[in-house]
Write a protein that holds these residues in place. Structure first.
Motif, short mmCIF file in Angstrom:
data_model
loop_
_atom_site.label_atom_id
_atom_site.label_comp_id
_atom_site.label_asym_id
_atom_site.label_seq_id
_atom_site.Cartn_x
_atom_site.Cartn_y
_atom_site.Cartn_z
N TYR A 1 0.82 -1.21 0.00
CA TYR A 1 0.00 0.00 0.00
C TYR A 1 0.86 1.27 0.00
O TYR A 1 0.35 2.36 -0.29
N ASP B 1 -9.50 1.09 -1.55
CA ASP B 1 -9.04 2.48 -1.37
C ASP B 1 -10.19 3.40 -0.98
O ASP B 1 -10.00 4.37 -0.24
N VAL C 1 -6.87 0.60 4.82
CA VAL C 1 -6.17 0.92 3.57
C VAL C 1 -5.95 2.42 3.46
O VAL C 1 -4.87 2.89 3.06
#
Length: 451
Positions: free
Chosen positions: A45, A82, A88
């Motif tokens: 990420y 996302d 996230v």
């Protein structure tokens, strides 16, 4: 996930089964990979997000590249997480902070406590699950908070009590970062892994409680010479302090010993059992198949919860029929144990002790209750269909030498059996059931069979 996965159960064809051995735990690494190492897990990420899809695919494929993964699907999942997953978003904020500010010591703190009521189905927000910290780690943090550093080269273990324990491990099962997943029963084999993981976490807490409450469990009465001898410690020099599991801990040595002693006491009082009944689970039961149809595409191995519940209901009904309806006579004692096969289907072994007037003594008594013959299709069509579908052995021997029952070209189940005009009792007291030559030869698996 740090448990040792046992792949021996799924080394051949058949439904998926997930099994672990030893202690299971979840670990989380650093925000950035070590030098000359590729990013993995949460590092994807933050590090090299320009090629994130390719990095993710290469991580899953490994060196073999035997899996074909659609990059468009990976991109779609990434975009979804996302937009909706607070964890996230936390890592994305960390990525932006690193790239825009050039900070070296950045830490993401995943919080243990939530501001909202955990009993309500509230979706957590980013501010509730994490906090960004800049510094050397000397900030005041809670004991169970997860602090992910930029790059310290260490893994840290996540507590099973942390509300993010499952959400971090299974982002697709908890896409909103919630504590209670809404897609669990639709996740197929991932649901099996989640169930095993959750049970391991519960068991870990039970063991931790036992360890911390040794003084309250009267272990001073259990820790003695008899325990040492039973465990094989014949040398007094090696006998020391142990963490002892009480008999209330399911599956522990004292639990098994107590259950065995209870069974032996029942046999001593009421006499040896008369019937040994094996009750097996059938994945094609109507109650199971009808429940699976409620969610299209589900298979039996995807819903062990349904299978176990239906089996338990039918097992209780069977025992009730044996006791109350007196199918075999008046029952004065019964014992049963439930086991799970390698593929996850349960079965029960039931011991029945009958009253003196209903004891099975003669060959005629055996034939009245037990049949090893193919039922008559006209007089008992339901039993005929069940026997042909579920109770026919083989083919084996020379017709199928690769059958699982074959060892050194011999069937371990002693098939084919010879015809018997009447039931006999062998020298060991076991019955050899009647199997008459009645001329019935139905076709099963493409071949004719007989008694």
């Amino acid at each position: 996930m740090g448990g040792k996965v046992d792949y021996s159960v799924v080394d051949g064809p058949g439904p998926f089964s997930f099994r672990i051995s030893g202690s299971n735990y979840h670990s989380i690494g650093t925000l950035l990979p070590r030098p000359n190492c590729k990013p993995t897990f949460a590092q994807l990420y933050i590090y090299d997000t320009e090629d994130e899809e390719k990095n993710r695919i290469s991580t899953v494929q490994g060196r073999s590249g035997r899996f074909v993964i659609d990059e468009a699907v990976v991109l779609g999942i990434k975009q979804m997480l996302d937009s909706i997953n607070p964890y996230v978003k936390s890592f994305r904020y960390g990525r932006d902070f690193l790239s825009n500010n050039g900070v070296v010591d950045l830490r993401i703190r995943i919080l243990q406590h939530r501001s909202k009521d955990a009993r309500q189905y509230n979706l957590p927000t980013t501010s509730e699950v994490d906090a960004l910290m800049v510094g050397d780690g000397s900030e005041d943090v809670e004991q169970r908070d997860i602090v992910v550093c930029t790059n310290d080269g260490h893994l840290q273990r996540i507590s099973e009590c942390h509300p993010s324990y499952m959400a971090l491990q299974y982002p697709l099962l908890f896409p909103y970062g919630e504590d209670k997943g809404k897609t669990l029963i639709r996740s197929g084999s991932a649901f099996q892994q989640f169930v095993v993981d959750a049970y391991a976490a519960i068991e870990e807490q039970r063991l931790l409680w036992v360890r911390r409450n040794q003084n309250n469990l009267r272990t001073d009465l259990l820790r003695g010479l008899q325990d040492a001898i039973a465990s094989g410690d014949h040398n007094a020099a090696v006998v020391g302090r142990r963490m002892l599991l009480p008999s209330t801990f399911t599956g522990g040595p004292r639990y098994m010993a107590q259950s065995c002693q209870d069974a032996m006491a029942i046999c001593q009082w009421y006499g040896p059992p008369d019937l040994f009944i094996t009750f097996t689970c059938n994945s094609k039961w109507e109650e199971v198949t009808s429940a699976l149809k409620l969610i299209p595409g589900q298979r039996v191995e995807d819903r062990p919860d349904i299978v176990a519940r239906v089996f338990n209901i039918k097992k209780k009904q069977l025992i009730n029929d044996l006791r109350e309806k007196k199918v075999f006579g008046r029952v004065i004692a019964d014992i049963h144990v439930v086991e799970f096969q390698k593929r996850g289907l349960p079965h029960a072994h039931i011991l029945i002790t009958l009253a003196k007037e209903d004891k099975i003594v003669t060959q005629e008594d055996v034939d009245a209750f037990i049949s090893a013959e193919i039922p008559d299709k006209d007089t008992n069509p339901e039993a005929y269909e069940i026997v042909l579908r579920s109770m026919i052995h083989g083919p084996c021997s020379d017709k199928n030498p690769n059958s699982p029952c074959m060892v050194k070209d011999v069937c371990t189940k002693n098939y084919l059996k010879s015809y018997k005009s009447f039931t006999t009792i062998d020298e060991n007291g076991f019955p050899v059931y009647r199997q008459r030559k009645d001329g019935r030869k139905p076709i099963v698996r493409g071949r004719k069979i007989s008694n």
